[in-house]
Design a protein around this motif. Sequence first.
Motif, PDB file in Angstrom:
ATOM      1  N   ARG A  57       6.160 -15.738  -1.004  1.00  0.00           N
ATOM      2  CA  ARG A  57       6.836 -14.586  -1.605  1.00  0.00           C
ATOM      3  C   ARG A  57       7.270 -14.941  -3.034  1.00  0.00           C
ATOM      4  O   ARG A  57       7.133 -14.149  -3.960  1.00  0.00           O
ATOM      5  CB  ARG A  57       8.055 -14.191  -0.756  1.00  0.00           C
ATOM      6  CG  ARG A  57       8.814 -12.993  -1.312  1.00  0.00           C
ATOM      7  CD  ARG A  57       7.939 -11.745  -1.283  1.00  0.00           C
ATOM      8  NE  ARG A  57       8.594 -10.577  -1.878  1.00  0.00           N
ATOM      9  CZ  ARG A  57       9.467  -9.811  -1.247  1.00  0.00           C
ATOM     10  NH1 ARG A  57       9.809 -10.075  -0.007  1.00  0.00           N
ATOM     11  NH2 ARG A  57      10.008  -8.773  -1.868  1.00  0.00           N
ATOM     12  N   LEU A  58       7.775 -16.159  -3.202  1.00  0.00           N
ATOM     13  CA  LEU A  58       8.212 -16.570  -4.536  1.00  0.00           C
ATOM     14  C   LEU A  58       7.016 -16.672  -5.481  1.00  0.00           C
ATOM     15  O   LEU A  58       7.079 -16.221  -6.627  1.00  0.00           O
ATOM     16  CB  LEU A  58       8.959 -17.898  -4.473  1.00  0.00           C
ATOM     17  CG  LEU A  58       9.750 -18.131  -5.752  1.00  0.00           C
ATOM     18  CD1 LEU A  58      11.035 -17.324  -5.739  1.00  0.00           C
ATOM     19  CD2 LEU A  58      10.029 -19.576  -5.968  1.00  0.00           C
ATOM     20  N   ALA A  59       5.898 -17.244  -4.998  1.00  0.00           N
ATOM     21  CA  ALA A  59       4.687 -17.332  -5.819  1.00  0.00           C
ATOM     22  C   ALA A  59       4.216 -15.934  -6.208  1.00  0.00           C
ATOM     23  O   ALA A  59       3.778 -15.700  -7.342  1.00  0.00           O
ATOM     24  CB  ALA A  59       3.597 -18.084  -5.055  1.00  0.00           C
ATOM     25  N   SER A  60       4.321 -14.980  -5.263  1.00  0.00           N
ATOM     26  CA  SER A  60       3.919 -13.606  -5.550  1.00  0.00           C
ATOM     27  C   SER A  60       4.823 -12.992  -6.620  1.00  0.00           C
ATOM     28  O   SER A  60       4.347 -12.354  -7.561  1.00  0.00           O
ATOM     29  CB  SER A  60       3.960 -12.784  -4.251  1.00  0.00           C
ATOM     30  OG  SER A  60       3.578 -11.453  -4.497  1.00  0.00           O
ATOM     31  N   LEU A  61       6.121 -13.199  -6.503  1.00  0.00           N
ATOM     32  CA  LEU A  61       7.065 -12.698  -7.517  1.00  0.00           C
ATOM     33  C   LEU A  61       6.724 -13.261  -8.900  1.00  0.00           C
ATOM     34  O   LEU A  61       6.714 -12.548  -9.903  1.00  0.00           O
ATOM     35  CB  LEU A  61       8.501 -13.109  -7.155  1.00  0.00           C
ATOM     36  CG  LEU A  61       9.196 -12.334  -6.037  1.00  0.00           C
ATOM     37  CD1 LEU A  61      10.387 -13.131  -5.512  1.00  0.00           C
ATOM     38  CD2 LEU A  61       9.654 -10.967  -6.536  1.00  0.00           C
ATOM     39  N   VAL A  62       6.443 -14.561  -8.931  1.00  0.00           N
ATOM     40  CA  VAL A  62       6.162 -15.233 -10.202  1.00  0.00           C
ATOM     41  C   VAL A  62       4.842 -14.731 -10.796  1.00  0.00           C
ATOM     42  O   VAL A  62       4.754 -14.446 -11.996  1.00  0.00           O
ATOM     43  CB  VAL A  62       6.138 -16.771  -9.999  1.00  0.00           C
ATOM     44  CG1 VAL A  62       5.539 -17.484 -11.197  1.00  0.00           C
ATOM     45  CG2 VAL A  62       7.549 -17.285  -9.732  1.00  0.00           C
ATOM     46  N   GLU A  65       3.951  -4.707  -6.345  1.00  0.00           N
ATOM     47  CA  GLU A  65       5.079  -5.235  -5.567  1.00  0.00           C
ATOM     48  C   GLU A  65       4.691  -6.548  -4.903  1.00  0.00           C
ATOM     49  O   GLU A  65       3.629  -6.633  -4.274  1.00  0.00           O
ATOM     50  CB  GLU A  65       5.480  -4.239  -4.477  1.00  0.00           C
ATOM     51  CG  GLU A  65       6.033  -2.929  -5.010  1.00  0.00           C
ATOM     52  CD  GLU A  65       7.492  -3.045  -5.393  1.00  0.00           C
ATOM     53  OE1 GLU A  65       7.922  -2.260  -6.251  1.00  0.00           O
ATOM     54  OE2 GLU A  65       8.190  -3.928  -4.846  1.00  0.00           O
ATOM     55  N   SER A  66       5.568  -7.553  -5.003  1.00  0.00           N
ATOM     56  CA  SER A  66       5.279  -8.840  -4.370  1.00  0.00           C
ATOM     57  C   SER A  66       5.308  -8.700  -2.851  1.00  0.00           C
ATOM     58  O   SER A  66       5.963  -7.821  -2.300  1.00  0.00           O
ATOM     59  CB  SER A  66       6.307  -9.879  -4.818  1.00  0.00           C
ATOM     60  OG  SER A  66       7.586  -9.520  -4.340  1.00  0.00           O
ATOM     61  N   SER A 120      -3.658 -18.051  -5.240  1.00  0.00           N
ATOM     62  CA  SER A 120      -3.648 -16.601  -5.089  1.00  0.00           C
ATOM     63  C   SER A 120      -2.444 -16.216  -4.241  1.00  0.00           C
ATOM     64  O   SER A 120      -1.995 -16.980  -3.382  1.00  0.00           O
ATOM     65  CB  SER A 120      -4.949 -16.094  -4.474  1.00  0.00           C
ATOM     66  OG  SER A 120      -5.128 -16.645  -3.198  1.00  0.00           O
ATOM     67  N   ALA A 121      -1.890 -15.059  -4.531  1.00  0.00           N
ATOM     68  CA  ALA A 121      -0.754 -14.547  -3.784  1.00  0.00           C
ATOM     69  C   ALA A 121      -1.007 -13.072  -3.522  1.00  0.00           C
ATOM     70  O   ALA A 121      -1.770 -12.429  -4.237  1.00  0.00           O
ATOM     71  CB  ALA A 121       0.530 -14.736  -4.586  1.00  0.00           C
ATOM     72  N   THR A 122      -0.345 -12.549  -2.506  1.00  0.00           N
ATOM     73  CA  THR A 122      -0.539 -11.155  -2.131  1.00  0.00           C
ATOM     74  C   THR A 122       0.469 -10.270  -2.840  1.00  0.00           C
ATOM     75  O   THR A 122       1.633 -10.637  -2.992  1.00  0.00           O
ATOM     76  CB  THR A 122      -0.378 -11.008  -0.608  1.00  0.00           C
ATOM     77  OG1 THR A 122      -1.207 -11.972   0.021  1.00  0.00           O
ATOM     78  CG2 THR A 122      -0.782  -9.623  -0.141  1.00  0.00           C
ATOM     79  N   ALA A 123      -0.003  -9.119  -3.310  1.00  0.00           N
ATOM     80  CA  ALA A 123       0.879  -8.114  -3.893  1.00  0.00           C
ATOM     81  C   ALA A 123       0.276  -6.753  -3.573  1.00  0.00           C
ATOM     82  O   ALA A 123      -0.910  -6.655  -3.264  1.00  0.00           O
ATOM     83  CB  ALA A 123       1.006  -8.310  -5.399  1.00  0.00           C
ATOM     84  N   ALA A 124       1.090  -5.729  -3.616  1.00  0.00           N
ATOM     85  CA  ALA A 124       0.614  -4.391  -3.256  1.00  0.00           C
ATOM     86  C   ALA A 124       0.784  -3.442  -4.430  1.00  0.00           C
ATOM     87  O   ALA A 124       1.821  -3.445  -5.091  1.00  0.00           O
ATOM     88  CB  ALA A 124       1.392  -3.874  -2.053  1.00  0.00           C
ATOM     89  N   LEU A 125      -0.262  -2.649  -4.672  1.00  0.00           N
ATOM     90  CA  LEU A 125      -0.157  -1.583  -5.681  1.00  0.00           C
ATOM     91  C   LEU A 125       0.461  -0.369  -5.012  1.00  0.00           C
ATOM     92  O   LEU A 125       0.002   0.071  -3.958  1.00  0.00           O
ATOM     93  CB  LEU A 125      -1.545  -1.239  -6.213  1.00  0.00           C
ATOM     94  CG  LEU A 125      -2.173  -2.281  -7.133  1.00  0.00           C
ATOM     95  CD1 LEU A 125      -3.666  -2.020  -7.279  1.00  0.00           C
ATOM     96  CD2 LEU A 125      -1.508  -2.240  -8.499  1.00  0.00           C
TER      97      LEU A 125
END
Length: 199
Positions: A131-136, A123-124, A107-112
């Motif tokens: 951060r890279l995992a979130s982007l991916v 947004e990652s 799991s990765a963090t991202a914001a709506l």
Amino acid sequence: MTWPATARYELESAPGGLGLVQDLLNTVAAGAPRQADLLSDLAAAQAWVDDATAQWSAVTGQPVPQVALDADGLDELRAFRDELHRLTTQAREDVPETESAVPVLHSATAALQLGEDGLVRLESRGTGWRRLASLVLVAAFEGQRADTRRRLKTCRNPRCRAAFYDRSRNNSGVWHDVKTCGNAANLRAYRARQRVQNA
Ligand SMILES: [Zn+2]
């Protein structure tokens, strides 16, 4: 500019941010002749991250995300990549979508975010490898929504494994290149049949 890992296999890149997912998959040691694993050590991995995030910025129009890897983060990133590779390879067997609970691998963090233009964006977030995992994962999620992710595949040739984007009309491609990997596989199958017949 190009996607640094995908360009090594002279492959067409997946559209938009999905190109980052493809590029991470293509950091593996793949192809014939075998290319190096771009995540084999910290210096090589950081160089790949810098090039890939710059390319991500170029295709998405977003600022370049700052991603600094450390040794622990590199181990995590490599494990994340290997699982993503395994799942992308499995996906060709068409796992049916299920509503029941599925075990979570990462799991990765991202914001709506609601923009001034009225659009909602994902947004990652995070630092380092997260951060890279979130982007991916944001890019993979957007690819699912756009129905482009299922076109991102790994070559069926086990000696190759390059991640390619299938632009065929019915999404039926299994080789990154029919001429090299497809014909080699057909030849091996032909020889195997001959051996059986001559036995
Ligand atoms: Zn191939």
